[in-house]
Design an enzyme around this catalytic site. Structure first.
Site, PDB file in Angstrom:
ATOM      1  N   GLU A  27       0.853  -1.186   0.000  1.00 10.18           N
ATOM      2  CA  GLU A  27       0.000   0.000   0.000  1.00 10.18           C
ATOM      3  C   GLU A  27       0.894   1.243   0.000  1.00 10.18           C
ATOM      4  O   GLU A  27       1.992   1.232   0.576  1.00 10.18           O
ATOM      5  CB  GLU A  27      -0.880  -0.013   1.260  1.00 10.18           C
ATOM      6  CG  GLU A  27      -1.774   1.217   1.395  1.00 10.18           C
ATOM      7  CD  GLU A  27      -2.903   1.049   2.414  1.00 10.18           C
ATOM      8  OE1 GLU A  27      -2.953   0.019   3.102  1.00 10.18           O
ATOM      9  OE2 GLU A  27      -3.727   1.978   2.504  1.00 10.18           O
ATOM     10  N   ASN A  72      -6.737   1.326   2.542  1.00 10.11           N
ATOM     11  CA  ASN A  72      -7.492   2.563   2.706  1.00 10.11           C
ATOM     12  C   ASN A  72      -7.046   3.626   1.701  1.00 10.11           C
ATOM     13  O   ASN A  72      -7.852   4.463   1.274  1.00 10.11           O
ATOM     14  CB  ASN A  72      -7.317   3.096   4.130  1.00 10.11           C
ATOM     15  CG  ASN A  72      -7.883   2.149   5.172  1.00 10.11           C
ATOM     16  OD1 ASN A  72      -8.738   1.313   4.869  1.00 10.11           O
ATOM     17  ND2 ASN A  72      -7.430   2.260   6.402  1.00 10.11           N
ATOM     18  N   ASN A 172     -12.021  -1.285  -1.420  1.00 11.93           N
ATOM     19  CA  ASN A 172     -11.372  -1.800  -0.211  1.00 11.93           C
ATOM     20  C   ASN A 172     -12.231  -1.522   1.013  1.00 11.93           C
ATOM     21  O   ASN A 172     -12.687  -0.383   1.193  1.00 11.93           O
ATOM     22  CB  ASN A 172     -10.010  -1.122  -0.007  1.00 11.93           C
ATOM     23  CG  ASN A 172      -9.352  -1.546   1.302  1.00 11.93           C
ATOM     24  OD1 ASN A 172      -8.967  -2.704   1.452  1.00 11.93           O
ATOM     25  ND2 ASN A 172      -9.253  -0.630   2.250  1.00 11.93           N
ATOM     26  N   GLU A 173     -12.485  -2.540   1.815  1.00 10.32           N
ATOM     27  CA  GLU A 173     -13.156  -2.400   3.124  1.00 10.32           C
ATOM     28  C   GLU A 173     -14.295  -1.389   3.087  1.00 10.32           C
ATOM     29  O   GLU A 173     -14.354  -0.466   3.921  1.00 10.32           O
ATOM     30  CB  GLU A 173     -12.120  -2.007   4.206  1.00 10.32           C
ATOM     31  CG  GLU A 173     -11.110  -3.101   4.472  1.00 10.32           C
ATOM     32  CD  GLU A 173     -10.266  -2.908   5.713  1.00 10.32           C
ATOM     33  OE1 GLU A 173     -10.233  -1.801   6.270  1.00 10.32           O
ATOM     34  OE2 GLU A 173      -9.629  -3.893   6.139  1.00 10.32           O
ATOM     35  N   TYR A 244      -6.734  -9.069  11.517  1.00  7.04           N
ATOM     36  CA  TYR A 244      -5.462  -8.753  12.170  1.00  7.04           C
ATOM     37  C   TYR A 244      -5.568  -9.214  13.619  1.00  7.04           C
ATOM     38  O   TYR A 244      -6.627  -9.077  14.241  1.00  7.04           O
ATOM     39  CB  TYR A 244      -5.204  -7.239  12.140  1.00  7.04           C
ATOM     40  CG  TYR A 244      -4.939  -6.708  10.745  1.00  7.04           C
ATOM     41  CD1 TYR A 244      -3.689  -6.854  10.164  1.00  7.04           C
ATOM     42  CD2 TYR A 244      -5.940  -6.060  10.024  1.00  7.04           C
ATOM     43  CE1 TYR A 244      -3.432  -6.365   8.880  1.00  7.04           C
ATOM     44  CE2 TYR A 244      -5.689  -5.560   8.735  1.00  7.04           C
ATOM     45  CZ  TYR A 244      -4.428  -5.726   8.180  1.00  7.04           C
ATOM     46  OH  TYR A 244      -4.176  -5.239   6.919  1.00  7.04           O
ATOM     47  N   GLU A 292      -6.139  -9.471   3.425  1.00  8.47           N
ATOM     48  CA  GLU A 292      -5.369  -8.764   4.459  1.00  8.47           C
ATOM     49  C   GLU A 292      -5.374  -9.657   5.683  1.00  8.47           C
ATOM     50  O   GLU A 292      -6.441  -9.924   6.250  1.00  8.47           O
ATOM     51  CB  GLU A 292      -5.972  -7.393   4.798  1.00  8.47           C
ATOM     52  CG  GLU A 292      -5.690  -6.345   3.751  1.00  8.47           C
ATOM     53  CD  GLU A 292      -6.099  -4.936   4.161  1.00  8.47           C
ATOM     54  OE1 GLU A 292      -5.969  -4.574   5.347  1.00  8.47           O
ATOM     55  OE2 GLU A 292      -6.560  -4.188   3.264  1.00  8.47           O
ATOM     56  N   GLN A 353       1.474  -6.313   5.683  1.00  6.13           N
ATOM     57  CA  GLN A 353       1.888  -5.919   4.348  1.00  6.13           C
ATOM     58  C   GLN A 353       3.292  -6.467   4.098  1.00  6.13           C
ATOM     59  O   GLN A 353       3.636  -7.472   4.739  1.00  6.13           O
ATOM     60  CB  GLN A 353       1.806  -4.412   4.238  1.00  6.13           C
ATOM     61  CG  GLN A 353       0.360  -3.899   4.455  1.00  6.13           C
ATOM     62  CD  GLN A 353       0.101  -2.484   3.980  1.00  6.13           C
ATOM     63  OE1 GLN A 353       0.872  -1.881   3.281  1.00  6.13           O
ATOM     64  NE2 GLN A 353      -1.068  -1.937   4.395  1.00  6.13           N
TER      65      GLN A 353
HETATM   66  O1  AHR Z   1      -3.124  -2.739   6.295  1.00  5.99           O
HETATM   67  C1  AHR Z   1      -3.442  -1.533   6.920  1.00  5.99           C
HETATM   68  C2  AHR Z   1      -4.887  -1.137   6.695  1.00  5.99           C
HETATM   69  O2  AHR Z   1      -5.710  -2.070   7.309  1.00  5.99           O
HETATM   70  C3  AHR Z   1      -5.375  -1.121   5.260  1.00  5.99           C
HETATM   71  O3  AHR Z   1      -5.098   0.080   4.611  1.00  5.99           O
HETATM   72  C4  AHR Z   1      -6.857  -1.288   5.418  1.00  5.99           C
HETATM   73  O4  AHR Z   1      -7.448  -1.912   4.323  1.00  5.99           O
HETATM   74  C5  AHR Z   1      -6.999  -2.076   6.715  1.00  5.99           C
HETATM   75  O5  AHR Z   1      -7.917  -1.519   7.564  1.00  5.99           O
END
Ligand code: AHR
Length: 502
Positions: A27, A72, A172-173, A244, A292, A353
């Site tokens: 990103e 994002n 995205n999201e 995450y 992700e 990432q």
């Molecule tokens: O990976 C960091 C952020 O986490 C990304 O930009 C977003 O898609 C997610 O919330």
């Protein structure tokens, strides 16, 4: 010593382990691009300004498809800013990360870099501040050979052949209130299906990823997937999942069991896909793109002071530069086991990432590039997990956790390919070693080729620029008596064993 008895069930075949399971994510965020992968003037930089020390590490990591440019970031991105002569590219505010984007690197440069690291591009379109027309423009620019305004612009910018991009993310999201252009599930589902249909009018063979939930804990999780797939089932190939994990308040036991949550997330989304397939009367199963996933100390980021001075939006600030420990790497290894164990449903995944930003690879501007602890389970799994995934049933003591209840101390999966097999296992116990035994006859295994373990008496040990090799996997002692493979895992350990097979 605790014992874990592992067996391969007769019906243990799961499905092919696709290379895309070992994807990554780059990103425009913090120092990911600038001083991460791109740093003209760095002693290792090539003619295009790419750090070759980083290229070497990315190749060693073994990442397949790489998702780009966000995240994002993509929800406010104008792809046109990143093409054409560099000196004419605009500087823009990046609203997602409160930074200034110089646009020195864009589609062409990133594609060149991907050729160097031997990875495929998975391109995200902006459905936050933009829509169908801009997605079509980008597609025309990338995929049409020539003879139209945008394809000729690409040619004029030095790229005669179309970009070979198969996978496209539809935003995205979009379920997240933090996302620029966030919509509810109906509004996003309608936009996604209109965009998908339009893009398929240009190229019917694209592989399209629709946004699922940005976390299993989102209040809209479940309803979001059902609604979006009601609109878009026939038009898309994948639905995304994002997750995450982090250690909360010193609760390492729960953190070590994070893969239990990932298992449940995948199985719940798979059930919704099946329900949606029946409702759509389709004979095609939409795959899961887990695009992700990682350990991320998000809480630290949330508590950190944010850049609020609107007069000074920094270029490439240090953001999300988490330092990973052995504990984090063992959790990451267990998340990989979960992904491989669901290889029949998760047909693509992207570690989020890659460089500097919650990343397995770190750099210092003008200085070295080095491997974080999390580098090792990813690189070894990507190299050794080949062919088809095979289920492993585990009989072993349980561990009590606050967040996930009682969980087995050991989690494992195997893979089998022509001439080779591999076993991956994690000991989640904080204080007890475990002796693991597995009958490998159904894998056709005859000899141990290599065996690695990642563990340390200090589970918070980490690598750093000063001590870049403080943590690394070491050789695991194994025994193969007849068809029974035995090895001992210390507490908080990840291991991989590769075997020759008939
Ligand atoms: O990976 C960091 C952020 O986490 C990304 O930009 C977003 O898609 C997610 O919330």
């Amino acid at each position: 010593m605790a014992k874990a008895n592992l067996t391969i069930p007769a019906d243990g075949r799961i499905g092919p382990v696709r290379r895309r399971l070992f994807g990554g994510f780059v990103e425009h965020l913090g120092r990911h691009i600038y001083t991460g992968i791109y740093e003209p003037g760095h002693p290792s930089a090539d003619a295009e300004g790419f750090r070759t020390d980083v290229i070497d590490l990315v190749r060693e990591l073994g990442v397949s498809a790489i998702r780009y440019p966000g995240g994002n970031f993509v929800s406010g991105y104008r792809w046109e800013d990143g093409v054409g002569p560099r000196e004419e590219r605009p500087r823009r505010l990046d609203l997602a990360w409160h930074s200034t984007e110089t646009n020195e690197v864009g589609l062409h440069e990133f594609s060149t870099w991907l050729e160097r690291v031997d990875s495929e591009l998975m391109l995200a379109v902006n459905l936050g501040t933009r829509g169908v027309q801009e997605a079509l423009d980008l597609l025309e620019y990338c995929r049409i050979a020539g003879g139209t305004e945008l394809s000729d612009a690409r040619r004029a910018h030095g790229r005669a052949a179309p970009f070979d991009i198969r996978m496209w993310c539809l935003g995205n999201e979009m379920d997240g209130p933090w996302q620029l252009g966030h919509r509810d599930a109906d509004a996003y589902g309608e936009l996604a299906v209109r965009t998908a249909r339009a893009m398929r009018q240009v190229d019917p063979d694209l592989e399209l990823v629709v946004c699922g939930s940005s976390a299993r804990s989102m209040p809209t999780f479940g309803d979001w997937e059902r609604t979006v797939l009601r609109h878009a089932y026939d038009e898309v190939d994948y639905i995304s999942c994002h997750a995450y994990y982090e250690e909360h308040d010193g609760d390492a036991a729960s953190f070590l069991a994070s893969a239990v949550d990932m298992d449940a997330f995948i199985e719940e989304v798979a059930a919704i896909v099946d329900e949606s397939r029946r409702a759509a009367g389709s004979d095609r199963t939409v795959g899961i793109s887990f695009d992700e996933w990682n350990v991320w100390y998000m809480r630290r980021y949330m508590e950190q002071e944010k850049i609020t001075d609107i007069a000074h939006w920094p270029e490439a600030p240090r953001l999300l530069e988490d330092r990973y420990s052995v504990l984090d790497a063992v959790v990451l290894g267990s998340l990989l086991i979960s992904l491989v164990r669901h290889a029949d449903r998760v047909t693509s995944a992207s570690l989020a990432q890659l460089v500097n930003v919650i990343a397995p690879i770190m750099t210092e501007p003008g200085g070295p590039a080095w491997r974080q602890t999390t580098f090792f389970p990813f690189a070894l799994t990507s190299r050794l997990a080949r062919g088809e995934a095979v289920d492993v049933a585990v009989e072993c003591p349980s561990i009590s956790t606050e967040r996930h209840g009682d969980v087995p101390a050991v989690t494992a999966v195997a893979t089998r390919d022509e001439g080779a097999a591999a076993v991956f296992a994690v000991n989640r116990s904080l204080d007890e070693p475990v002796e693991v035994s597995l009958d490998v006859s159904s894998l056709g295994a005859t000899r141990v080729l290599e065996a690695h373990v990642l563990a340390d008496p200090d589970m918070y040990a980490a690598n750093s620029p000063e001590q870049p090799e403080r943590v690394a996997p070491r050789e695991l002692e194994t025994r193969l008596d007849g068809s029974v493979l035995t090895f001992t895992l210390p507490p908080v350990a990840w291991a991989a064993v590769s075997l020759e097979a008939e």
